[in-house]
Scaffold this motif. Structure first.
Motif, PDB file in Angstrom:
ATOM      1  N   PRO A  12       0.829  -1.204   0.000  1.00 21.13           N
ATOM      2  CA  PRO A  12       0.000   0.000   0.000  1.00 21.13           C
ATOM      3  C   PRO A  12       0.858   1.247   0.000  1.00 21.13           C
ATOM      4  N   LYS A  13       0.397   2.256  -0.721  1.00 18.65           N
ATOM      5  CA  LYS A  13       1.132   3.519  -0.780  1.00 18.65           C
ATOM      6  C   LYS A  13       0.819   4.291   0.481  1.00 18.65           C
ATOM      7  N   THR A  14       1.838   4.411   1.292  1.00 25.37           N
ATOM      8  CA  THR A  14       1.648   5.159   2.529  1.00 25.37           C
ATOM      9  C   THR A  14       2.753   6.186   2.618  1.00 25.37           C
ATOM     10  N   CYS A  15       2.453   7.382   2.213  1.00 26.94           N
ATOM     11  CA  CYS A  15       3.388   8.490   2.333  1.00 26.94           C
ATOM     12  C   CYS A  15       2.844   9.381   3.424  1.00 26.94           C
ATOM     13  N   SER A  16       3.572   9.430   4.461  1.00 23.81           N
ATOM     14  CA  SER A  16       3.096  10.288   5.535  1.00 23.81           C
ATOM     15  C   SER A  16       3.407  11.736   5.197  1.00 23.81           C
ATOM     16  N   ASN A  17       2.698  12.597   5.835  1.00 26.32           N
ATOM     17  CA  ASN A  17       2.937  14.025   5.621  1.00 26.32           C
ATOM     18  C   ASN A  17       4.363  14.403   5.981  1.00 26.32           C
ATOM     19  N   LYS A  18       4.933  13.730   6.966  1.00 21.28           N
ATOM     20  CA  LYS A  18       6.299  14.048   7.378  1.00 21.28           C
ATOM     21  C   LYS A  18       7.295  13.714   6.275  1.00 21.28           C
ATOM     22  N   ALA A  19       7.084  12.635   5.584  1.00 19.66           N
ATOM     23  CA  ALA A  19       7.987  12.260   4.493  1.00 19.66           C
ATOM     24  C   ALA A  19       7.892  13.263   3.354  1.00 19.66           C
ATOM     25  N   VAL A  20       6.674  13.673   3.032  1.00 18.55           N
ATOM     26  CA  VAL A  20       6.488  14.663   1.977  1.00 18.55           C
ATOM     27  C   VAL A  20       7.115  15.986   2.389  1.00 18.55           C
ATOM     28  N   GLU A  21       6.912  16.365   3.631  1.00 15.30           N
ATOM     29  CA  GLU A  21       7.501  17.613   4.132  1.00 15.30           C
ATOM     30  C   GLU A  21       9.029  17.534   4.136  1.00 15.30           C
ATOM     31  N   ALA A  22       9.552  16.381   4.517  1.00 12.23           N
ATOM     32  CA  ALA A  22      11.010  16.201   4.533  1.00 12.23           C
ATOM     33  C   ALA A  22      11.580  16.292   3.127  1.00 12.23           C
ATOM     34  N   GLU A  23      10.898  15.689   2.165  1.00 13.00           N
ATOM     35  CA  GLU A  23      11.370  15.765   0.780  1.00 13.00           C
ATOM     36  C   GLU A  23      11.296  17.191   0.264  1.00 13.00           C
ATOM     37  N   ALA A  24      10.234  17.889   0.584  1.00 15.14           N
ATOM     38  CA  ALA A  24      10.102  19.290   0.160  1.00 15.14           C
ATOM     39  C   ALA A  24      11.183  20.141   0.813  1.00 15.14           C
ATOM     40  N   ALA A  25      11.467  19.900   2.080  1.00 16.89           N
ATOM     41  CA  ALA A  25      12.517  20.646   2.774  1.00 16.89           C
ATOM     42  C   ALA A  25      13.878  20.356   2.151  1.00 16.89           C
ATOM     43  N   TYR A  26      14.119  19.097   1.792  1.00 20.70           N
ATOM     44  CA  TYR A  26      15.373  18.724   1.144  1.00 20.70           C
ATOM     45  C   TYR A  26      15.503  19.435  -0.202  1.00 20.70           C
ATOM     46  N   ASP A  27      14.442  19.410  -0.994  1.00 25.50           N
ATOM     47  CA  ASP A  27      14.464  20.074  -2.304  1.00 25.50           C
ATOM     48  C   ASP A  27      14.725  21.559  -2.158  1.00 25.50           C
ATOM     49  N   LYS A  28      14.076  22.183  -1.167  1.00 29.09           N
ATOM     50  CA  LYS A  28      14.270  23.621  -0.942  1.00 29.09           C
ATOM     51  C   LYS A  28      15.704  23.894  -0.501  1.00 29.09           C
ATOM     52  N   ALA A  29      16.224  23.056   0.400  1.00 25.61           N
ATOM     53  CA  ALA A  29      17.605  23.231   0.862  1.00 25.61           C
ATOM     54  C   ALA A  29      18.582  23.080  -0.296  1.00 25.61           C
ATOM     55  N   LEU A  30      18.308  22.154  -1.196  1.00 27.15           N
ATOM     56  CA  LEU A  30      19.158  21.954  -2.363  1.00 27.15           C
ATOM     57  C   LEU A  30      19.123  23.175  -3.278  1.00 27.15           C
ATOM     58  N   VAL A  31      17.945  23.703  -3.524  1.00 27.50           N
ATOM     59  CA  VAL A  31      17.809  24.906  -4.354  1.00 27.50           C
ATOM     60  C   VAL A  31      18.519  26.082  -3.685  1.00 27.50           C
ATOM     61  N   ASP A  32      18.327  26.236  -2.376  1.00 25.52           N
ATOM     62  CA  ASP A  32      18.975  27.331  -1.650  1.00 25.52           C
ATOM     63  C   ASP A  32      20.501  27.194  -1.682  1.00 25.52           C
ATOM     64  N   ALA A  33      20.978  25.958  -1.527  1.00 24.49           N
ATOM     65  CA  ALA A  33      22.428  25.728  -1.552  1.00 24.49           C
ATOM     66  C   ALA A  33      23.011  26.051  -2.921  1.00 24.49           C
ATOM     67  N   ARG A  34      22.296  25.670  -3.970  1.00 23.73           N
ATOM     68  CA  ARG A  34      22.777  25.992  -5.324  1.00 23.73           C
ATOM     69  C   ARG A  34      22.793  27.501  -5.542  1.00 23.73           C
ATOM     70  N   ALA A  35      21.756  28.173  -5.069  1.00 24.35           N
ATOM     71  CA  ALA A  35      21.702  29.632  -5.224  1.00 24.35           C
ATOM     72  C   ALA A  35      22.841  30.288  -4.456  1.00 24.35           C
TER      73      ALA A  35
END
Length: 104
Positions: A12-35
């Protein structure tokens, strides 16, 4: 014994909100680091260009000063050569005149 069919279903697909938030935070941190990296690179290039401009300016000033000094020295040598040629020409003319002049 009868064969038993085993069916497997995908987990079953179980993506908790925390995992989605963690991935979004990682993506944002990556974009910020590149900038931030791009900003650091741009600042470093600007500093290098500033140092290069200063060094180029000093080199051009030194070259201009040495060129002026060389031109002055060349002018002195040329003037000395012209004076020497004039002196030799006068001496030769005197010798010619005295050699061909009236005997007295």
């Amino acid at each position: 014994m009868p064969e038993r069919s085993v069916t497997t279903s995908p987990p079953p697909k179980t993506c908790s909100n925390k995992a989605v938030e963690a991935e979004a935070a990682y993506d944002k941190a990556l974009v910020d680091a590149r900038a931030e990296a791009q900003k650091i690179i741009a600042d470093a290039k600007a500093d290098i260009q500033k140092d290069l401009d200063v060094a180029t300016s000093h080199a051009e000033a030194e070259i201009a000063a040495k060129t002026a000094e060389s031109e002055s020295r060349i002018a002195e040598i040329r003037d000395g050569a012209i004076d020497s040629v004039s002196e030799v020409a006068n001496d030769v003319a005197k010798e010619i005149v005295s050699a061909t002049g009236p005997e007295g």
